[in-house]
Design a protein around this motif. Structure first.
Motif, PDB file in Angstrom:
ATOM      1  N   GLY A 128      -3.736  44.067  92.136  1.00 38.25           N
ATOM      2  CA  GLY A 128      -4.328  43.196  91.134  1.00 38.25           C
ATOM      3  C   GLY A 128      -5.014  43.957  90.024  1.00 38.25           C
ATOM      4  O   GLY A 128      -5.970  43.467  89.419  1.00 38.25           O
ATOM      5  N   GLY A 129      -4.554  45.193  89.753  1.00 34.52           N
ATOM      6  CA  GLY A 129      -5.110  45.968  88.651  1.00 34.52           C
ATOM      7  C   GLY A 129      -6.383  46.729  88.964  1.00 34.52           C
ATOM      8  O   GLY A 129      -6.991  47.300  88.055  1.00 34.52           O
ATOM      9  N   LYS A 130      -6.798  46.773  90.244  1.00 36.32           N
ATOM     10  CA  LYS A 130      -7.998  47.531  90.578  1.00 36.32           C
ATOM     11  C   LYS A 130      -7.849  48.169  91.953  1.00 36.32           C
ATOM     12  O   LYS A 130      -7.036  47.739  92.776  1.00 36.32           O
ATOM     13  CB  LYS A 130      -9.236  46.643  90.543  1.00 36.32           C
ATOM     14  N   VAL A 131      -8.640  49.204  92.176  1.00 37.50           N
ATOM     15  CA  VAL A 131      -8.617  49.903  93.458  1.00 37.50           C
ATOM     16  C   VAL A 131      -9.352  49.058  94.500  1.00 37.50           C
ATOM     17  O   VAL A 131     -10.455  48.570  94.257  1.00 37.50           O
ATOM     18  CB  VAL A 131      -9.299  51.281  93.342  1.00 37.50           C
ATOM     19  N   LEU A 132      -8.715  48.881  95.656  1.00 33.71           N
ATOM     20  CA  LEU A 132      -9.340  48.156  96.765  1.00 33.71           C
ATOM     21  C   LEU A 132      -9.716  49.141  97.868  1.00 33.71           C
ATOM     22  O   LEU A 132      -8.849  49.846  98.395  1.00 33.71           O
ATOM     23  CB  LEU A 132      -8.382  47.108  97.325  1.00 33.71           C
ATOM     24  N   PRO A 133     -10.989  49.229  98.221  1.00 31.16           N
ATOM     25  CA  PRO A 133     -11.414  50.154  99.279  1.00 31.16           C
ATOM     26  C   PRO A 133     -10.628  49.988 100.574  1.00 31.16           C
ATOM     27  O   PRO A 133     -10.370  50.974 101.270  1.00 31.16           O
ATOM     28  CB  PRO A 133     -12.896  49.812  99.468  1.00 31.16           C
ATOM     29  N   ILE A 134     -10.230  48.753 100.918  1.00 31.81           N
ATOM     30  CA  ILE A 134      -9.472  48.544 102.148  1.00 31.81           C
ATOM     31  C   ILE A 134      -8.118  49.242 102.091  1.00 31.81           C
ATOM     32  O   ILE A 134      -7.606  49.734 103.100  1.00 31.81           O
ATOM     33  CB  ILE A 134      -9.303  47.030 102.435  1.00 31.81           C
ATOM     34  N   LEU A 135      -7.534  49.326 100.876  1.00 32.04           N
ATOM     35  CA  LEU A 135      -6.266  50.039 100.724  1.00 32.04           C
ATOM     36  C   LEU A 135      -6.480  51.547 100.736  1.00 32.04           C
ATOM     37  O   LEU A 135      -5.645  52.294 101.254  1.00 32.04           O
ATOM     38  CB  LEU A 135      -5.569  49.615  99.434  1.00 32.04           C
ATOM     39  N   VAL A 136      -7.596  52.018 100.182  1.00 38.49           N
ATOM     40  CA  VAL A 136      -7.897  53.454 100.242  1.00 38.49           C
ATOM     41  C   VAL A 136      -8.040  53.882 101.697  1.00 38.49           C
ATOM     42  O   VAL A 136      -7.515  54.919 102.122  1.00 38.49           O
ATOM     43  CB  VAL A 136      -9.190  53.788  99.467  1.00 38.49           C
ATOM     44  N   LYS A 137      -8.732  53.050 102.482  1.00 38.27           N
ATOM     45  CA  LYS A 137      -8.907  53.349 103.908  1.00 38.27           C
ATOM     46  C   LYS A 137      -7.553  53.401 104.602  1.00 38.27           C
ATOM     47  O   LYS A 137      -7.315  54.278 105.450  1.00 38.27           O
ATOM     48  CB  LYS A 137      -9.793  52.277 104.547  1.00 38.27           C
TER      49      LYS A 137
END
Length: 239
Positions: A128-137
């Motif tokens: 959605g155009g932004k970094v998601l911490p859950i995806l970084v994890k």
């Protein structure tokens, strides 16, 4: 794909008994596309665990074929844990990354390890155009599986990341994953027309200036600081 990987994928995705709208498709079971012919039945009765398992394995087969082709094309000689990590990556993001130039593709083809690999895989953490911490994890977990052969949905404590907030300017990096046991320099370069970059800080105002990534700044946001004059050269510490 190993059974260990499939079980881990099930745990990560969770079982959705009834279909739900997810971006551009109806999704059901363990994060799989709901077959059109079964949509109404699943909406009425729900999917069984056995059906969800079959749907998951059917979905994975396409990714297995793609990963095997990629492995063969570039003579990667993937180990089981490396293969499994790429299956998890593809299950979440698809296979488009295999067919265009990119840092992660480059890291795989050139057998990169350590922070070179972690940085590259963590760049795939946007939604959605932004970094998601859950995806970084999730990317850090996949890196741990690929590099170390460890199957754990939680990345190790030495696998950290920082987010970069340019505070009105622009930055070459929005997220950077790294291993605190290795040397990790800041890769983000920031620019802001009419201003001079002063450095990266731990708070929008005040805070501490950060010049190297280590455990003290893990899993936080770094903020660009701007001034109307060039930043003063820091004097070296006495030897």
């Amino acid at each position: 794909t190993s059974e260990k990987c499939i079980n881990m994928l099930k745990e990560m995705e969770g079982l959705a008994k009834y279909p739900y709208w997810d971006y551009l498709q109806w999704t059901v079971g363990y994060g799989t596309k709901c077959p059109d012919e079964d949509l109404e039945r699943y909406r009425r009765d729900g999917i069984t665990e056995a059906e969800a398992d079959q749907l998951l394995r059917s979905s994975i087969r396409g990714f297995e074929k793609s990963v095997n082709s990629f492995d063969s094309k570039y003579s990667l000689n993937l180990s089981q844990n490396q293969f499994d990590a790429l299956i998890l990556f593809c299950y979440n993001l698809g296979t488009g990354w295999m067919f265009s130039e990119g840092d992660f593709r480059f890291a795989l083809i050139n057998h990169k390890t350590g922070n070179d690999f972690i940085v590259a895989i963590c760049r795939w953490s946007n939604a959605g155009g932004k970094v998601l911490p859950i995806l970084v994890k999730r990317r850090l977990m996949e890196a741990n599986m690929y590099l170390n052969g460890i199957y754990d949905k939680n990345p190790p404590s030495n696998y950290c990341y920082v987010l970069y907030d340019p505070q009105g300017g622009t930055t070459t990096e929005t997220v950077q994953g790294y291993d605190t046991n290795l040397t990790a320099k800041i890769l983000a370069e920031a620019t802001y027309e009419g201003y001079y970059f002063q450095g990266w800080y731990t708070a929008p105002t005040g805070g501490t200036k950060v010049t190297v990534l280590d455990k003290s700044v893990g899993s936080c946001t770094l903020y660009a600081r701007w001034g109307t004059e060039p930043a003063k050269e820091e004097e070296p510490a006495p030897s």
